[in-house]
Design a protein around this motif. Structure first.
Motif, short mmCIF file in Angstrom:
data_model
loop_
_atom_site.label_atom_id
_atom_site.label_comp_id
_atom_site.label_asym_id
_atom_site.label_seq_id
_atom_site.Cartn_x
_atom_site.Cartn_y
_atom_site.Cartn_z
N LEU A 26 0.94 -1.12 0.02
CA LEU A 26 -0.13 -0.10 0.10
C LEU A 26 0.99 1.46 0.15
O LEU A 26 0.42 2.08 -0.76
N GLY A 27 2.06 1.28 0.63
CA GLY A 27 2.81 2.60 0.93
C GLY A 27 3.33 2.92 -0.68
O GLY A 27 3.18 3.96 -1.13
N PRO A 28 4.12 1.87 -1.21
CA PRO A 28 4.48 2.40 -2.53
C PRO A 28 3.33 2.71 -3.67
O PRO A 28 3.32 3.56 -4.38
N MET A 29 2.17 1.92 -3.54
CA MET A 29 0.97 2.21 -4.31
C MET A 29 0.64 3.63 -4.21
O MET A 29 0.51 4.39 -5.41
N LEU A 30 0.15 4.20 -3.03
CA LEU A 30 -0.04 5.44 -2.75
C LEU A 30 1.15 6.72 -2.87
O LEU A 30 0.82 7.66 -3.71
N ALA A 31 2.35 6.04 -2.67
CA ALA A 31 3.31 7.28 -2.87
C ALA A 31 3.60 7.39 -4.30
O ALA A 31 3.92 8.54 -4.68
N VAL A 32 3.63 6.58 -5.19
CA VAL A 32 3.72 6.69 -6.58
C VAL A 32 2.89 7.19 -7.11
O VAL A 32 2.88 8.19 -8.13
N LEU A 33 1.40 6.92 -6.89
CA LEU A 33 0.27 7.83 -7.20
C LEU A 33 0.45 9.28 -6.93
O LEU A 33 0.25 10.02 -7.96
N ILE A 34 0.68 9.53 -5.98
CA ILE A 34 0.82 10.99 -5.45
C ILE A 34 2.08 11.57 -6.15
O ILE A 34 1.81 12.57 -6.59
N ALA A 125 -4.52 -7.77 -10.27
CA ALA A 125 -3.91 -8.20 -11.42
C ALA A 125 -5.11 -8.70 -12.47
O ALA A 125 -5.02 -8.64 -13.59
N LEU A 126 -6.14 -9.35 -11.94
CA LEU A 126 -7.14 -9.81 -12.78
C LEU A 126 -8.04 -8.58 -13.32
O LEU A 126 -8.24 -8.64 -14.42
N ALA A 247 4.22 -0.55 -6.78
CA ALA A 247 4.61 0.75 -7.84
C ALA A 247 3.86 0.66 -8.98
O ALA A 247 3.40 1.71 -9.35
N TYR A 248 3.80 -0.53 -9.61
CA TYR A 248 3.13 -0.62 -10.93
C TYR A 248 1.73 -0.28 -10.76
O TYR A 248 1.10 0.40 -11.65
N VAL A 249 0.98 -0.71 -9.49
CA VAL A 249 -0.66 -0.48 -9.57
C VAL A 249 -0.71 1.01 -9.11
O VAL A 249 -1.71 1.50 -9.57
N GLY A 250 0.36 1.45 -8.61
CA GLY A 250 0.19 3.04 -8.39
C GLY A 250 0.07 3.63 -9.54
O GLY A 250 -0.70 4.87 -9.92
N LEU A 251 1.09 3.54 -10.53
CA LEU A 251 0.74 4.07 -11.80
C LEU A 251 -0.44 3.76 -12.68
O LEU A 251 -0.67 4.50 -13.80
N LEU A 252 -1.12 2.66 -12.42
CA LEU A 252 -2.19 2.47 -13.01
C LEU A 252 -3.82 3.35 -12.57
O LEU A 252 -4.75 3.49 -13.18
N LEU A 253 -3.51 3.66 -11.40
CA LEU A 253 -4.60 4.27 -10.65
C LEU A 253 -4.92 5.65 -11.18
O LEU A 253 -3.60 6.47 -11.56
N LYS A 254 -6.04 6.00 -11.50
CA LYS A 254 -6.63 7.16 -12.25
C LYS A 254 -7.64 7.70 -11.21
O LYS A 254 -8.95 7.70 -11.50
N PRO A 255 -7.33 8.73 -10.25
CA PRO A 255 -8.27 9.09 -9.35
C PRO A 255 -9.30 10.06 -10.13
O PRO A 255 -10.50 10.12 -9.83
N GLU A 256 -8.63 10.88 -11.17
CA GLU A 256 -9.70 11.62 -12.02
C GLU A 256 -10.88 10.83 -12.77
O GLU A 256 -11.81 11.40 -13.08
#
Length: 357
Positions: A26-34, A125-126, A247-256
């Protein structure tokens, strides 16, 4: 990839210091997103899919380690009840997804993947592999569900309502008595590593669902059932694998892409609460089928992490073998049975909508 790696490391360290659940995912996911949104264009933050796949192989290997002969024997004693409970739980989640889709205007595929009580890594992943699914909504819903399970289940189990009591005997130490070391990787990794990697590559070539996760899990489980003992991975490798995926999932996230943020989050919280209530109801049913305590039944069916449920089971003197067996069965059922079922369901719905159009 340098910026992404730095952001991921900072996020993981921060979440670790805060004692957050699964901090290196969760940490890398949110940090990369931000970081990708604040400090430049998203294109400036990159993460190779091969790095993410390496992390998936590592996680898949650790999943396969859980499938030992003793674990399968334990599951075989209550196979029919395990199948009944997981089917009821999945039907309950499908019903929730239908309601959420209607209330939020989200398509059913996205709502269903957000409601599936599986592992966060496998479900994401699915979701990424399924066409037309909003990965951001699935991620938000799954993370909120996970946090609620981690917070609420211990409170319920330890409450006087279930007669729970806290044992200070060091459950964590006993559950992880065989602390993994780097020297302990050999010689076992000489044959487990090639099999895990080979199964991942082969699974990808034959379009196996979430191949880089399930391929290694199957290969490792087969070796274990053949009598070989796979070495446990040091914590550093497991944390690194979670960082690679996060980190990979963080780049997939599109809050907009979240059109109605408040409604989406509110529905995610509501569905999480309903899932806990549903697990409670099925636990009552399980206590009618077998002479077991309510805490044992609830921990067996709670859609949380197997390790966390196992630690709680030990601390309140619940039936640890039963909790581990049910959690293992649910995890592998969702890993192996749910992806093809979802693909079949989505394919049929797509054909139906095409014919109607």
């Amino acid at each position: 990839m340098g910026k992404t790696l730095i952001a991921a490391l900072l996020g993981g360290i921060l979440f670790k210091l805060l004692h957050a659940p699964i901090p290196w995912l969760l940490g890398p996911m949110l940090a990369v997103l931000i970081g990708s949104k604040i400090f430049g264009r998203t294109s400036a933050f990159r993460w190779s899919s091969s790095v993410r796949n390496s992390g998936m192989i590592t996680v898949g290997y650790t999943i396969g380690l859980a499938m030992t002969a003793s674990a399968i024997e334990e599951m075989s004693h209550q196979l029919m009840s395990m199948v009944l409970m997981i089917v009821l739980l999945l039907l309950f989640c499908a019903g929730m997804a239908f309601v959420v889709a209607k209330l939020s205007g989200t398509d059913f595929k996205t709502a269903l993947l957000g409601s599936v009580p599986g592992g966060l890594t496998q479900v994401l992943a699915l979701a990424e592999e399924t066409e037309g699914v909003n990965v951001t909504i699935v991620t938000v819903t799954q993370v909120i569900r996970l946090m609620m399970i981690i917070v609420c289940i211990p409170i319920v189990v330890f409450s006087p309502l279930l007669g729970g009591s806290h044992d200070t005997g060091g459950a964590v130490a006993e559950l992880h008595h065989a602390a993994a070391t780097w020297s302990g990787l050999l010689p076992g990794m000489l044959w487990f590593a090639p099999v895990a990697i080979g199964c991942a590559v082969l699974g990808n070539r034959v379009n196996f669902p979430t191949a880089y996760l399930l391929g290694p899990a199957i290969g490792t489980a087969v070796l274990q059932l053949c009598g070989l003992e796979g070495p446990a991975l040091p914590a550093f490798l497991i944390d690194a694998a979670q960082l690679m995926i996060g980190a990979y999932v963080g780049l997939l996230l599109k809050p907009e892409q979240l059109e109605n943020k408040l409604r989406t989050i509110s529905l995610a919280v509501g569905s999480g609460l309903l899932l806990i209530v549903g697990a409670w109801g099925f636990s009552l049913l399980l206590t009618k089928l077998y002479p077991i305590s309510m805490p044992t039944a609830l921990l067996s069916l709670a859609p949380g992490g197997m390790d966390q449920m196992g630690i709680i089971a030990h601390e309140i003197d619940a039936d640890l073998s039963m909790v581990a067996g049910y959690q293992l069965f649910r995890m592998f059922f969702i890993f192996f049975a749910v992806p093809p079922l979802l693909r079949l369901l989505f394919r049929r719905s797509l054909k139906r909508s095409s014919s109607e159009g």
